[in-house]
Design a protein around this motif. Structure first.
Motif, PDB file in Angstrom:
ATOM      1  N   GLU A  57       0.811  -1.047   0.146  1.00 32.00           N
ATOM      2  CA  GLU A  57      -0.273  -0.316  -0.486  1.00 32.00           C
ATOM      3  C   GLU A  57       0.779   1.175   0.104  1.00 32.00           C
ATOM      4  O   GLU A  57       0.676   2.267  -0.720  1.00 32.00           O
ATOM      5  CB  GLU A  57      -0.674   0.065   1.446  1.00 32.00           C
ATOM      6  CG  GLU A  57      -1.949  -1.238   1.105  1.00 32.00           C
ATOM      7  CD  GLU A  57      -3.316  -0.754   0.149  1.00 32.00           C
ATOM      8  OE1 GLU A  57      -3.356   0.085  -0.278  1.00 32.00           O
ATOM      9  OE2 GLU A  57      -3.079  -1.693  -0.816  1.00 32.00           O
ATOM     10  N   SER A  58       1.991   1.150   0.802  1.00 30.02           N
ATOM     11  CA  SER A  58       2.678   2.423   0.772  1.00 30.02           C
ATOM     12  C   SER A  58       3.346   2.331  -0.878  1.00 30.02           C
ATOM     13  O   SER A  58       3.679   3.689  -1.539  1.00 30.02           O
ATOM     14  CB  SER A  58       3.628   2.170   1.918  1.00 30.02           C
ATOM     15  OG  SER A  58       3.759   2.424   3.081  1.00 30.02           O
ATOM     16  N   THR A  59       3.876   1.539  -1.127  1.00 32.80           N
ATOM     17  CA  THR A  59       4.580   1.580  -2.592  1.00 32.80           C
ATOM     18  C   THR A  59       3.252   1.937  -3.879  1.00 32.80           C
ATOM     19  O   THR A  59       3.754   3.084  -4.775  1.00 32.80           O
ATOM     20  CB  THR A  59       5.335   0.255  -3.349  1.00 32.80           C
ATOM     21  OG1 THR A  59       4.150  -0.240  -3.526  1.00 32.80           O
ATOM     22  CG2 THR A  59       6.614   0.435  -2.659  1.00 32.80           C
ATOM     23  N   LYS A  60       2.079   1.512  -3.527  1.00 31.01           N
ATOM     24  CA  LYS A  60       1.089   2.582  -4.499  1.00 31.01           C
ATOM     25  C   LYS A  60       0.795   3.454  -4.481  1.00 31.01           C
ATOM     26  O   LYS A  60       0.555   4.384  -5.324  1.00 31.01           O
ATOM     27  CB  LYS A  60      -0.312   1.368  -4.196  1.00 31.01           C
ATOM     28  CG  LYS A  60      -0.131   0.257  -4.607  1.00 31.01           C
ATOM     29  CD  LYS A  60      -2.022  -0.214  -4.284  1.00 31.01           C
ATOM     30  CE  LYS A  60      -1.788  -1.805  -4.520  1.00 31.01           C
ATOM     31  NZ  LYS A  60      -3.310  -1.999  -4.520  1.00 31.01           N
ATOM     32  N   LYS A  61       1.248   4.287  -2.801  1.00 29.40           N
ATOM     33  CA  LYS A  61       0.917   6.056  -2.588  1.00 29.40           C
ATOM     34  C   LYS A  61       2.214   6.368  -2.830  1.00 29.40           C
ATOM     35  O   LYS A  61       2.365   7.828  -3.719  1.00 29.40           O
ATOM     36  CB  LYS A  61       1.276   6.420  -1.067  1.00 29.40           C
ATOM     37  CG  LYS A  61      -0.414   5.402  -1.036  1.00 29.40           C
ATOM     38  CD  LYS A  61      -0.510   5.863   0.521  1.00 29.40           C
ATOM     39  CE  LYS A  61      -1.620   5.499   1.154  1.00 29.40           C
ATOM     40  NZ  LYS A  61      -2.435   5.322   2.849  1.00 29.40           N
ATOM     41  N   ALA A  62       3.684   5.726  -3.597  1.00 26.63           N
ATOM     42  CA  ALA A  62       4.262   6.545  -3.237  1.00 26.63           C
ATOM     43  C   ALA A  62       5.099   6.898  -5.181  1.00 26.63           C
ATOM     44  O   ALA A  62       4.978   7.663  -5.377  1.00 26.63           O
ATOM     45  CB  ALA A  62       5.995   6.687  -2.326  1.00 26.63           C
ATOM     46  N   LYS A  63       4.808   4.982  -5.418  1.00 26.32           N
ATOM     47  CA  LYS A  63       4.888   4.793  -7.057  1.00 26.32           C
ATOM     48  C   LYS A  63       6.689   5.206  -7.799  1.00 26.32           C
ATOM     49  O   LYS A  63       6.342   4.721  -8.891  1.00 26.32           O
ATOM     50  CB  LYS A  63       3.906   5.878  -8.495  1.00 26.32           C
ATOM     51  CG  LYS A  63       2.879   5.444  -6.978  1.00 26.32           C
ATOM     52  CD  LYS A  63       1.071   6.122  -8.274  1.00 26.32           C
ATOM     53  CE  LYS A  63       1.657   5.793  -9.519  1.00 26.32           C
ATOM     54  NZ  LYS A  63       0.773   6.217 -10.578  1.00 26.32           N
ATOM     55  N   SER A  64       7.356   6.161  -6.730  1.00 30.45           N
ATOM     56  CA  SER A  64       8.431   6.186  -7.310  1.00 30.45           C
ATOM     57  C   SER A  64       9.662   6.622  -6.473  1.00 30.45           C
ATOM     58  O   SER A  64       9.067   6.697  -5.348  1.00 30.45           O
ATOM     59  CB  SER A  64       8.333   7.442  -8.286  1.00 30.45           C
ATOM     60  OG  SER A  64       8.439   8.839  -7.060  1.00 30.45           O
ATOM     61  N   SER A  65      11.185   5.551  -7.090  1.00 26.77           N
ATOM     62  CA  SER A  65      11.706   5.844  -6.789  1.00 26.77           C
ATOM     63  C   SER A  65      13.259   6.168  -7.032  1.00 26.77           C
ATOM     64  O   SER A  65      13.386   6.225  -8.153  1.00 26.77           O
ATOM     65  CB  SER A  65      12.137   4.763  -5.562  1.00 26.77           C
ATOM     66  OG  SER A  65      12.346   3.159  -6.275  1.00 26.77           O
ATOM     67  N   LYS A  66      14.119   6.251  -6.506  1.00 28.41           N
ATOM     68  CA  LYS A  66      15.767   6.037  -7.200  1.00 28.41           C
ATOM     69  C   LYS A  66      16.114   5.158  -6.939  1.00 28.41           C
ATOM     70  O   LYS A  66      15.490   4.448  -5.742  1.00 28.41           O
ATOM     71  CB  LYS A  66      16.288   7.934  -7.151  1.00 28.41           C
ATOM     72  CG  LYS A  66      16.329   8.853  -7.780  1.00 28.41           C
ATOM     73  CD  LYS A  66      17.068   9.787  -7.729  1.00 28.41           C
ATOM     74  CE  LYS A  66      16.447  11.137  -8.282  1.00 28.41           C
ATOM     75  NZ  LYS A  66      17.026  12.240  -8.144  1.00 28.41           N
TER      76      LYS A  66
END
Length: 298
Positions: A57-66
């Motif tokens: 659920e957290s990665t669904k909200k953040a959706k991007s990273s380096k």
């Protein structure tokens, strides 16, 4: 063609790395930060299924990273850095890989993989194009295999996938709270069963293992209880900060020569930051199928 073979090897390595760190489909186009206010670090969780769900659920909200990645295999070391947008069918990835002093720029966007070509590449492939394109719908055998593999791997490249693997193929051995790079994190030590992990990764990238190969793997692993020790550091938003996977015992069980380590370290930063990944101009791109025809497939 030697360089094309090298690209195939690197692409396969990238696919496996993405599959080891990737996961659930997502939707939406924005890339907001996980939360406006600074989250407080909660206690570590003991249930891998619950932990996987929260991280997903957290990665669904953040959706991007380096990200940066370092892989050590015996005396050989390769590194990579890049950024990703995790958005299901619309996922995008840019990465620069450095293996034995040879750099490789690659992009994945719109279901196609692009490699930046240097002067030696152009000479070998007999092209003046700046990029080589491998499409999932390409007609040559390499495109049909690698293009489809990469398409599936990138589409499912949410880094929460490692916790999905833990919930299905392993267990949390211990956990504590530590500071990593000045940030308080929940630190998990997990043990992933090698046999189950192989099946999950191959399934993720769409490669069904032939019965003969599967039997050979099972024979080598049978009775050895081989695990892939993995450490994870999650921040207060349940987002991965660092993942270290030690495959040493696994590669030894597979019969790899030598006593060197086999380990992969992936670090994630800038969760929720804007990501801009664009395809190269069409007139600078050469299609692999056409280039191989012109070069005679050598």
């Amino acid at each position: 063609m030697k360089r094309v073979t090298t690209l195939a090897t690197v692409t396969t390595a990238a696919v496996l790395a993405l599959s080891a760190c990737g996961g659930e489909k997502q939707s939406g186009a924005a890339a907001p930060a996980p939360s406006e206010a600074k989250s407080s670090l909660s206690s570590p969780l003991g249930d891998p299924i619950q932990l996987a769900a929260l991280t997903r659920e957290s990665t669904k909200k953040a959706k991007s990273s380096k990200m940066t990645m370092e892989t050590v295999a015996g005396t050989e070391k390769s590194t990579a850095s890049g950024q990703g947008l995790y958005d299901g069918e619309n996922s995008k990835l840019s990465m620069v890989m450095d293996s034995e002093g040879k750099k490789l720029d690659m992009l994945f966007i719109d279901k196609a993989l692009y490699f930046k070509l240097d002067a030696a590449d152009k000479a070998e492939m007999k092209t003046d194009k700046a990029y080589l394109k491998i499409s999932a719908d390409g007609q040559d055998p390499m495109s049909q295999v690698l293009g489809k593999m990469m398409s599936k791997a990138v589409k499912e490249s949410d880094p929460s996938r490692i916790l999905e693997q833990v919930s299905q193929a392993g267990k949390i051995a211990k956990s504590d709270q530590v500071e990593l790079n000045g940030e308080k994190t929940n630190h998990y030590v997990v043990e992933i069963e090698a046999e189950k992990a192989i099946a999950l990764i191959m399934g993720d990238i769409g490669i069904p293992l032939p019965a003969e190969t599967l039997n050979q793997l099972n024979a080598k692993l049978k009775g050895k209880n081989v695990t892939i020790p993995t450490e994870l550091w999650l921040n207060a938003d349940q987002l991965p900060v660092q993942v270290v996977s030690d495959q040493t015992a696994f590669v030894k069980a597979m019969g790899a020569p030598g006593d060197g380590v086999a380990k992969t370290t992936v670090k994630y930063t800038d969760w929720g930051s804007p990501v801009t990944i664009e395809a190269p101009p069409a007139d600078q791109v050469g299609d692999l199928s056409e280039i191989m025809k012109k070069a005679g497939g050598r």
